[in-house]
Design a protein around this motif. Structure first.
Motif, PDB file in Angstrom:
ATOM      1  N   PRO A  14       0.821  -1.208   0.000  1.00 51.58           N
ATOM      2  CA  PRO A  14       0.000   0.000   0.000  1.00 51.58           C
ATOM      3  C   PRO A  14       0.858   1.262   0.000  1.00 51.58           C
ATOM      4  O   PRO A  14       2.019   1.259   0.422  1.00 51.58           O
ATOM      5  CB  PRO A  14      -0.797  -0.124   1.307  1.00 51.58           C
ATOM      6  N   ALA A  15       0.267   2.361  -0.465  1.00 53.01           N
ATOM      7  CA  ALA A  15       0.991   3.629  -0.485  1.00 53.01           C
ATOM      8  C   ALA A  15       1.237   4.145   0.925  1.00 53.01           C
ATOM      9  O   ALA A  15       2.330   4.597   1.255  1.00 53.01           O
ATOM     10  CB  ALA A  15       0.199   4.657  -1.299  1.00 53.01           C
ATOM     11  N   ILE A  16       0.208   4.074   1.778  1.00 57.48           N
ATOM     12  CA  ILE A  16       0.306   4.598   3.148  1.00 57.48           C
ATOM     13  C   ILE A  16      -0.354   3.601   4.091  1.00 57.48           C
ATOM     14  O   ILE A  16      -1.471   3.153   3.839  1.00 57.48           O
ATOM     15  CB  ILE A  16      -0.394   5.967   3.278  1.00 57.48           C
ATOM     16  N   VAL A  17       0.332   3.278   5.160  1.00 61.77           N
ATOM     17  CA  VAL A  17      -0.246   2.472   6.231  1.00 61.77           C
ATOM     18  C   VAL A  17      -0.010   3.198   7.546  1.00 61.77           C
ATOM     19  O   VAL A  17       1.141   3.469   7.916  1.00 61.77           O
ATOM     20  CB  VAL A  17       0.369   1.060   6.304  1.00 61.77           C
ATOM     21  N   VAL A  18      -1.084   3.544   8.223  1.00 62.55           N
ATOM     22  CA  VAL A  18      -1.007   4.182   9.533  1.00 62.55           C
ATOM     23  C   VAL A  18      -1.704   3.261  10.526  1.00 62.55           C
ATOM     24  O   VAL A  18      -2.876   2.926  10.344  1.00 62.55           O
ATOM     25  CB  VAL A  18      -1.683   5.575   9.523  1.00 62.55           C
ATOM     26  N   ASP A  19      -0.980   2.853  11.549  1.00 66.01           N
ATOM     27  CA  ASP A  19      -1.505   1.877  12.503  1.00 66.01           C
ATOM     28  C   ASP A  19      -1.355   2.406  13.929  1.00 66.01           C
ATOM     29  O   ASP A  19      -0.234   2.557  14.425  1.00 66.01           O
ATOM     30  CB  ASP A  19      -0.765   0.545  12.351  1.00 66.01           C
ATOM     31  N   GLN A  20      -2.484   2.741  14.565  1.00 65.01           N
ATOM     32  CA  GLN A  20      -2.536   3.183  15.952  1.00 65.01           C
ATOM     33  C   GLN A  20      -1.579   4.342  16.221  1.00 65.01           C
ATOM     34  O   GLN A  20      -0.850   4.372  17.206  1.00 65.01           O
ATOM     35  CB  GLN A  20      -2.235   2.017  16.899  1.00 65.01           C
ATOM     36  N   LEU A  21      -1.602   5.321  15.327  1.00 64.00           N
ATOM     37  CA  LEU A  21      -0.730   6.492  15.442  1.00 64.00           C
ATOM     38  C   LEU A  21      -1.215   7.418  16.554  1.00 64.00           C
ATOM     39  O   LEU A  21      -2.383   7.800  16.599  1.00 64.00           O
ATOM     40  CB  LEU A  21      -0.694   7.244  14.118  1.00 64.00           C
ATOM     41  N   THR A  22      -0.310   7.787  17.445  1.00 62.29           N
ATOM     42  CA  THR A  22      -0.582   8.788  18.478  1.00 62.29           C
ATOM     43  C   THR A  22       0.542   9.817  18.456  1.00 62.29           C
ATOM     44  O   THR A  22       1.729   9.447  18.434  1.00 62.29           O
ATOM     45  CB  THR A  22      -0.681   8.149  19.874  1.00 62.29           C
ATOM     46  N   GLU A  23       0.185  11.078  18.427  1.00 64.90           N
ATOM     47  CA  GLU A  23       1.152  12.176  18.416  1.00 64.90           C
ATOM     48  C   GLU A  23       0.832  13.098  19.583  1.00 64.90           C
ATOM     49  O   GLU A  23      -0.280  13.643  19.666  1.00 64.90           O
ATOM     50  CB  GLU A  23       1.089  12.932  17.089  1.00 64.90           C
ATOM     51  N   THR A  24       1.791  13.276  20.488  1.00 67.65           N
ATOM     52  CA  THR A  24       1.558  13.998  21.737  1.00 67.65           C
ATOM     53  C   THR A  24       2.455  15.227  21.812  1.00 67.65           C
ATOM     54  O   THR A  24       3.658  15.152  21.502  1.00 67.65           O
ATOM     55  CB  THR A  24       1.827  13.082  22.947  1.00 67.65           C
ATOM     56  N   PHE A  25       1.870  16.348  22.240  1.00 66.18           N
ATOM     57  CA  PHE A  25       2.621  17.573  22.461  1.00 66.18           C
ATOM     58  C   PHE A  25       2.503  17.978  23.927  1.00 66.18           C
ATOM     59  O   PHE A  25       1.533  17.632  24.605  1.00 66.18           O
ATOM     60  CB  PHE A  25       2.102  18.709  21.578  1.00 66.18           C
ATOM     61  N   ARG A  26       3.466  18.751  24.389  1.00 64.21           N
ATOM     62  CA  ARG A  26       3.415  19.289  25.740  1.00 64.21           C
ATOM     63  C   ARG A  26       2.869  20.710  25.713  1.00 64.21           C
ATOM     64  O   ARG A  26       3.380  21.566  24.979  1.00 64.21           O
ATOM     65  CB  ARG A  26       4.802  19.291  26.382  1.00 64.21           C
ATOM     66  N   LEU A  27       1.849  20.947  26.513  1.00 68.51           N
ATOM     67  CA  LEU A  27       1.289  22.288  26.670  1.00 68.51           C
ATOM     68  C   LEU A  27       1.792  22.849  27.996  1.00 68.51           C
ATOM     69  O   LEU A  27       1.367  22.417  29.069  1.00 68.51           O
ATOM     70  CB  LEU A  27      -0.241  22.245  26.655  1.00 68.51           C
ATOM     71  N   TYR A  28       2.727  23.794  27.916  1.00 70.53           N
ATOM     72  CA  TYR A  28       3.338  24.352  29.122  1.00 70.53           C
ATOM     73  C   TYR A  28       2.433  25.403  29.747  1.00 70.53           C
ATOM     74  O   TYR A  28       1.903  26.283  29.062  1.00 70.53           O
ATOM     75  CB  TYR A  28       4.698  24.957  28.802  1.00 70.53           C
ATOM     76  N   HIS A  29       2.268  25.319  31.078  1.00 68.14           N
ATOM     77  CA  HIS A  29       1.453  26.298  31.796  1.00 68.14           C
ATOM     78  C   HIS A  29       2.237  27.579  32.051  1.00 68.14           C
ATOM     79  O   HIS A  29       1.680  28.670  32.040  1.00 68.14           O
ATOM     80  CB  HIS A  29       0.966  25.702  33.119  1.00 68.14           C
ATOM     81  N   GLU A  30       3.506  27.442  32.300  1.00 62.90           N
ATOM     82  CA  GLU A  30       4.365  28.608  32.465  1.00 62.90           C
ATOM     83  C   GLU A  30       5.798  28.192  32.184  1.00 62.90           C
ATOM     84  O   GLU A  30       6.212  27.079  32.508  1.00 62.90           O
ATOM     85  CB  GLU A  30       4.242  29.184  33.878  1.00 62.90           C
ATOM     86  N   ARG A  31       6.546  29.081  31.572  1.00 68.00           N
ATOM     87  CA  ARG A  31       7.940  28.805  31.265  1.00 68.00           C
ATOM     88  C   ARG A  31       8.751  30.053  31.577  1.00 68.00           C
ATOM     89  O   ARG A  31       8.205  31.171  31.585  1.00 68.00           O
ATOM     90  CB  ARG A  31       8.114  28.433  29.793  1.00 68.00           C
ATOM     91  N   PRO A  32      10.063  29.924  31.847  1.00 67.54           N
ATOM     92  CA  PRO A  32      10.889  31.116  32.079  1.00 67.54           C
ATOM     93  C   PRO A  32      10.816  32.068  30.902  1.00 67.54           C
ATOM     94  O   PRO A  32      10.979  31.658  29.751  1.00 67.54           O
ATOM     95  CB  PRO A  32      12.302  30.521  32.244  1.00 67.54           C
TER      96      PRO A  32
END
Length: 418
Positions: A18-36
Motif C-alpha cells: 500500500p501507499a500509506i499504512v497508519v496503525d494506531q498512530l498517536t502524536e503527543t505535544f506538551r502544553l506548558y502552563h508557564e515557562r521562564p
C-alpha cells in the motif's frame, strides 16, 4: 544474482504494498502552563521545572491508502489534520504507533515550506528537486513546465522572500506536481491562491490521480474534496471519526460542526425577538425514545417545548430539514397545517409535536427548529444547534429519497429465489 537483487529493490512502488499504512498512530505535544520568560529567570531558577500537560493531537489513528486512491481529510480547526500530514511527510516522528510510506513523496504543507528566502525562484526549484531525489538533468527537463504552470517566469530570478503568498504557493505546488511523485500530500495552503489557480490545481491533481498516483488532500473546501476524492477521513479532536465514501463523510463533518444538545441552555447566543423561546428539542421514535440513528422510511416525531418570555396572542413552530452538507429538503410550520399556538402569557409553556415519515436513504441529516409569528415575518427564536440524525443503510436502493411506492415488475418467466 546482484542484478536480480537490485531489480528487487527498485520494483514499482505499487508492487511493494500500500501507499500509506497508519496503525494506531498517536502524536503527543506538551502544553506548558508557564515557562521562564527571560535568561535571568532561567539562571535564577535553574531547578524550577516547567509545568505542562500532555495533549494528544492524534490518538490511536489507523487507516490504509492504496496506490491510485485520492483521499480527502476534513475536520474542524485543531482536529489534527496538519499534524497528520507532517507525520506522513516525516517532518514529525510518530510518538506511538506505526507509519509506513511506500513511494516517493512530494508535499505542500505550509506556505514557503522547503524554500530558502535568500535564494531565487530558479535556485529553489533545483533545491526542492534535489530534496525530492531528482538529478539536475531531471529538473532541467521539467523546469520550463514548472515555471509556466506557476506563472512566475518574470520573477524566477528574484529572491523568493520578495514573492507574494500566492506566488509562493503557485511555485511550491508546481514543483510538487511536476516531479512525478508516487504520493502527493497537499494541505489547505491552496486556498491562498486565486480562483483560477485553485481550479487549475484541482485539475492537475485529478490528472495526477487518473495516472494512478496517490493524492492525500487536506482542505476546508468541501466542494473540492467532493470533486477530487472518492474517500474521506474525518478527524474529530485527534481521533478518526469516519473513513469511507466522500458524500457521507462530508455530511458527517457538517453534523459534527453543529453538535446537538437536546436541552438548550440559557447562556447560548440566540437569534430572534425572544418573545418565545425553544427550551427543549427532541427527535423521538414511535415509542417516544430519543433517537439519533433510524432505518429508512421511519415515522419520527420532532418534539419542541416552548416558553413565552413576553405575552403573545399566537405563534407558529416550524422546522427545516436538510442533508448534512446543507441541501434543503423540506420545511414545515404549524400555521401551514392550520394550527396556531397561543395565547401564551410570560412563563407559559407549550409542547409541539411535528410528526413525519423520513422517506430518506442512508446518510446524515439535520433539523433546524424555529418559532415565528403566524405570518412567519417575525422570528421569535431559532434553535442555535441543529438536531442531527442518521439514516442507516438498507438494501433495495441507493440515492437520497426512499421511493417506498416503487416496485419492480417482471413480465414473463422470472427467476425463483432459492
Amino acid at each position: 544474482m546482484v542484478l536480480d537483487q537490485l531489480r528487487g529493490l527498485v520494483r514499482p512502488a505499487r508492487e511493494r504494498g500500500p501507499a500509506i499504512v497508519v496503525d494506531q498512530l498517536t502524536e503527543t505535544f506538551r502544553l506548558y502552563h508557564e515557562r521562564p520568560r527571560s535568561l535571568k529567570e532561567r539562571l535564577t531558577k535553574p531547578l524550577q521545572r516547567a509545568r505542562y500537560t500532555d495533549f494528544n493531537a492524534l490518538e490511536d489513528v489507523s487507516f490504509r491508502v492504496e496506490h491510485g486512491e485520492s483521499v480527502g481529510v476534513i475536520g474542524h480547526n485543531g482536529s489534527g489534520k496538519s499534524t497528520l500530514l507532517k507525520v506522513l511527510a516525516r517532518i514529525l516522528p510518530a510518538d506511538d504507533g506505526r507509519v509506513d510510506i511506500n513511494g516517493r513523496v512530494a508535499s505542500l504543507l505550509e506556505l514557503g515550506a522547503g524554500f530558502h528566502g535568500d535564494l531565487t525562484g530558479r535556485e529553489n526549484v533545483y533545491l526542492n528537486g534535489a530534496i525530492l531525489g531528482l538529478t539536475r538533468e531531471e529538473v532541467d527537463a521539467q523546469f520550463d513546465a514548472i515555471v509556466d504552470f506557476a506563472g512566475v517566469r518574470d520573477f524566477i530570478d528574484q529572491p523568493v522572500r520578495n514573492y507574494s503568498s500566492g506566488m509562493y504557493v503557485r511555485l511550491g505546488f508546481a514543483i510538487a506536481v511536476h516531479v512525478d511523485p508516487d504520493i502527493l500530500l497537499v494541505d489547505e495552503v491552496l486556498s491562498v491562491g486565486d480562483a483560477f489557480f485553485q481550479g487549475k490545481s484541482l485539475e492537475r491533481m485529478a490528472a495526477f490521480r487518473d495516472r494512478g498516483r496517490t493524492v492525500f488532500f487536506v482542505s476546508h473546501d468541501l466542494d473540492a474534496i467532493d470533486h477530487l476524492c472518492d474517500r474521506v477521513l474525518v478527524l474529530e479532536h485527534g481521533k478518526l471519526a469516519y473513513d469511507g465514501p466522500t458524500r457521507e463523510g462530508v455530511q458527517l463533518y457538517a453534523q459534527l460542526m453543529g453538535t446537538v444538545r437536546d436541552e438548550v441552555g440559557p447562556d447560548v447566543a440566540r437569534i430572534g425577538s425572544g418573545d418565545v423561546r425553544i427550551v427543549e428539542a427532541h427527535l423521538l421514535d414511535r415509542d417516544g425514545a430519543v433517537v439519533r440513528r433510524v432505518a429508512p422510511s421511519t415515522t419520527l416525531t420532532l418534539q419542541l417545548r416552548l416558553r413565552a418570555e413576553r405575552p403573545v396572542d399566537e405563534c407558529s413552530a416550524g422546522a427545516t430539514f436538510e442533508t448534512g452538507d446543507g441541501r434543503r429538503l423540506y420545511e414545515v410550520h404549524t400555521t401551514w397545517q392550520g394550527l396556531g399556538i397561543g395565547p401564551l402569557e410570560p412563563g407559559g409553556a407549550a409542547t409541539v409535536e411535528i410528526r413525519f415519515t423520513a422517506h430518506l436513504l442512508a446518510g446524515h441529516y439535520r433539523i433546524g427548529p424555529s418559532v415565528t409569528d403566524p405570518s412567519g415575518r417575525i422570528v421569535h427564536d431559532v434553535l442555535p444547534e441543529t438536531i442531527a440524525f442518521e439514516v442507516a443503510p438498507a438494501p433495495g436502493g441507493s440515492g437520497l429519497v426512499d421511493l417506498v411506492a416503487a416496485t419492480a415488475v417482471v413480465e414473463g418467466p422470472s427467476a425463483r429465489r432459492g
